[in-house]
Design an enzyme around this catalytic site. Structure first.
Site, PDB file in Angstrom:
ATOM      1  N   PRO A  11       0.812  -0.937  -0.136  1.00 47.56           N
ATOM      2  CA  PRO A  11      -0.138  -0.270  -0.111  1.00 47.56           C
ATOM      3  C   PRO A  11       0.718   1.496  -0.301  1.00 47.56           C
ATOM      4  CG  PRO A  11      -0.021  -0.831   2.433  1.00 47.56           C
ATOM      5  CD  PRO A  11       0.670  -1.829   1.231  1.00 47.56           C
ATOM      6  N   ASN A  12      -0.037   1.835  -0.904  1.00 46.01           N
ATOM      7  CA  ASN A  12       0.554   3.685  -0.599  1.00 46.01           C
ATOM      8  C   ASN A  12       2.192   4.035  -2.060  1.00 46.01           C
ATOM      9  OD1 ASN A  12      -1.151   5.053   0.622  1.00 46.01           O
ATOM     10  ND2 ASN A  12      -0.629   3.856   2.070  1.00 46.01           N
ATOM     11  N   ARG A  19       5.321  11.002  -2.003  1.00 48.78           N
ATOM     12  CA  ARG A  19       5.155  11.182  -0.860  1.00 48.78           C
ATOM     13  C   ARG A  19       6.485  10.313   0.010  1.00 48.78           C
ATOM     14  NH1 ARG A  19       4.437   4.409   1.935  1.00 48.78           N
ATOM     15  NH2 ARG A  19       4.173   4.857   3.935  1.00 48.78           N
ATOM     16  N   TYR A  24      11.403   8.861   1.700  1.00 50.57           N
ATOM     17  CA  TYR A  24      10.900   7.934   0.251  1.00 50.57           C
ATOM     18  C   TYR A  24      11.976   7.932  -0.615  1.00 50.57           C
ATOM     19  CZ  TYR A  24       7.214   5.568   3.901  1.00 50.57           C
ATOM     20  OH  TYR A  24       7.283   5.360   5.107  1.00 50.57           O
ATOM     21  N   ASN A  76       8.101  -5.670  -0.436  1.00 47.07           N
ATOM     22  CA  ASN A  76       8.171  -4.547   0.333  1.00 47.07           C
ATOM     23  C   ASN A  76       6.573  -4.497  -0.044  1.00 47.07           C
ATOM     24  OD1 ASN A  76       7.836  -1.772   1.258  1.00 47.07           O
ATOM     25  ND2 ASN A  76       9.196  -0.713   0.308  1.00 47.07           N
ATOM     26  N   ALA A  79       2.970  -0.887   5.012  1.00 55.52           N
ATOM     27  CA  ALA A  79       2.813  -0.834   6.273  1.00 55.52           C
ATOM     28  C   ALA A  79       1.697  -1.767   6.970  1.00 55.52           C
ATOM     29  CB  ALA A  79       1.377   0.081   6.193  1.00 55.52           C
ATOM     30  N   GLU A 100      12.486  -9.501   2.266  1.00 49.94           N
ATOM     31  CA  GLU A 100      11.990  -7.645   2.849  1.00 49.94           C
ATOM     32  C   GLU A 100      12.697  -7.362   2.789  1.00 49.94           C
ATOM     33  OE1 GLU A 100      12.446  -8.236   6.935  1.00 49.94           O
ATOM     34  OE2 GLU A 100      10.016  -6.399   7.220  1.00 49.94           O
ATOM     35  N   HIS A 102      12.674  -2.577   2.259  1.00 50.89           N
ATOM     36  CA  HIS A 102      11.696  -1.030   2.846  1.00 50.89           C
ATOM     37  C   HIS A 102      13.340  -0.119   2.465  1.00 50.89           C
ATOM     38  CE1 HIS A 102       8.888  -3.158   5.104  1.00 50.89           C
ATOM     39  NE2 HIS A 102       9.472  -4.204   5.843  1.00 50.89           N
ATOM     40  N   ARG A 109      12.594   4.034  13.061  1.00 48.15           N
ATOM     41  CA  ARG A 109      11.140   5.160  12.620  1.00 48.15           C
ATOM     42  C   ARG A 109      10.594   5.245  13.917  1.00 48.15           C
ATOM     43  NH1 ARG A 109       8.725   5.113   7.173  1.00 48.15           N
ATOM     44  NH2 ARG A 109       7.911   7.084   7.868  1.00 48.15           N
TER      45      ARG A 109
HETATM   46  C1  DQA Z   1       8.012   0.888   3.858  1.00 49.99           C
HETATM   47  C2  DQA Z   1       8.167   1.256   5.182  1.00 49.99           C
HETATM   48  C3  DQA Z   1       7.114   0.797   6.176  1.00 49.99           C
HETATM   49  O1  DQA Z   1       7.296   1.496   7.053  1.00 49.99           O
HETATM   50  C4  DQA Z   1       5.858   1.735   5.475  1.00 49.99           C
HETATM   51  O2  DQA Z   1       4.299   1.754   6.050  1.00 49.99           O
HETATM   52  C5  DQA Z   1       5.374   1.937   3.947  1.00 49.99           C
HETATM   53  C6  DQA Z   1       7.219   1.950   3.248  1.00 49.99           C
HETATM   54  C7  DQA Z   1       9.923   1.135   3.210  1.00 49.99           C
HETATM   55  O3  DQA Z   1       9.847   0.359   2.016  1.00 49.99           O
HETATM   56  O4  DQA Z   1      10.383   2.251   4.108  1.00 49.99           O
HETATM   57  O5  DQA Z   1       4.712   2.163   3.339  1.00 49.99           O
HETATM   58  O6  DQA Z   1       8.100  -0.620   3.633  1.00 49.99           O
END
Ligand code: DQA
Length: 144
Positions: A11-12, A19, A24, A76, A79, A100, A102, A109
């Site tokens: 998501p997002n 964003r 990011y 990735n 959240a 995984e 990120h 954080r």
């Molecule tokens: C994220 C880190 C997550 O905590 C966050 O909710 C994201 C992006 C990252 O790529 O740093 O949406 O996965």
């Protein structure tokens, strides 16, 4: 097994570039896909890059990765990383290795980002390197 690597984004992440660029970075998901394609060509892999805002879709794609004989998954989960037992179960349910990924380093954080259900069961975690996290994760597939 195929040479395809699924790169699944949650998501997002469709809003990358716009964003919170201070966290990011300014690369879009398409920019990251292009970088991965370049790097994958040299390593002999095919990239299948996807993004969804829906948790169950990520579960379906993890199942599909196994059914299609993907070499590995870079995930990735955004959240959902911090909330989804369904993703933990899905990663455990398949034999395809999952890395995984990120962009940021969630461990530095907010406290609610410190728990990672994905990280509990992923083969490896690469985080905190911005867009380069994806490249380092791709390079790590060879070591799995
Ligand atoms: C994220 C880190 C997550 O905590 C966050 O909710 C994201 C992006 C990252 O790529 O740093 O949406 O996965």
């Amino acid at each position: 097994m195929t040479n395809t690597i699924y790169v699944l984004n949650g998501p997002n992440l469709n809003l990358l570039g716009l964003r919170e660029p201070d966290i990011y970075g300014s690369d879009t998901l398409d920019d990251i896909a292009a970088m991965l394609e370049d790097c994958a060509r040299g390593l002999g892999y095919e990239i299948d890059m996807r993004q969804t805002n829906h948790e169950g879709m990520l579960v379906d794609w993890l199942h599909e990765a196994q059914a299609e004989g993907a070499k590995a998954v870079l995930l990735n989960a955004g959240a959902y990383t911090h909330t989804s037992i369904a993703l933990l179960d899905a990663i455990r349910a398949i034999r395809t290795p999952v890395i995984e990924v990120h962009l940021s380093d969630p461990s530095t954080r907010e406290e609610f980002r410190h728990l990672s259900y994905v990280g509990m069961t992923a083969a490896k975690t690469v985080q905190g390197l911005g867009a380069r996290s994806y490249i380092v994760a791709l390079e790590a597939v060879a070591e799995l």
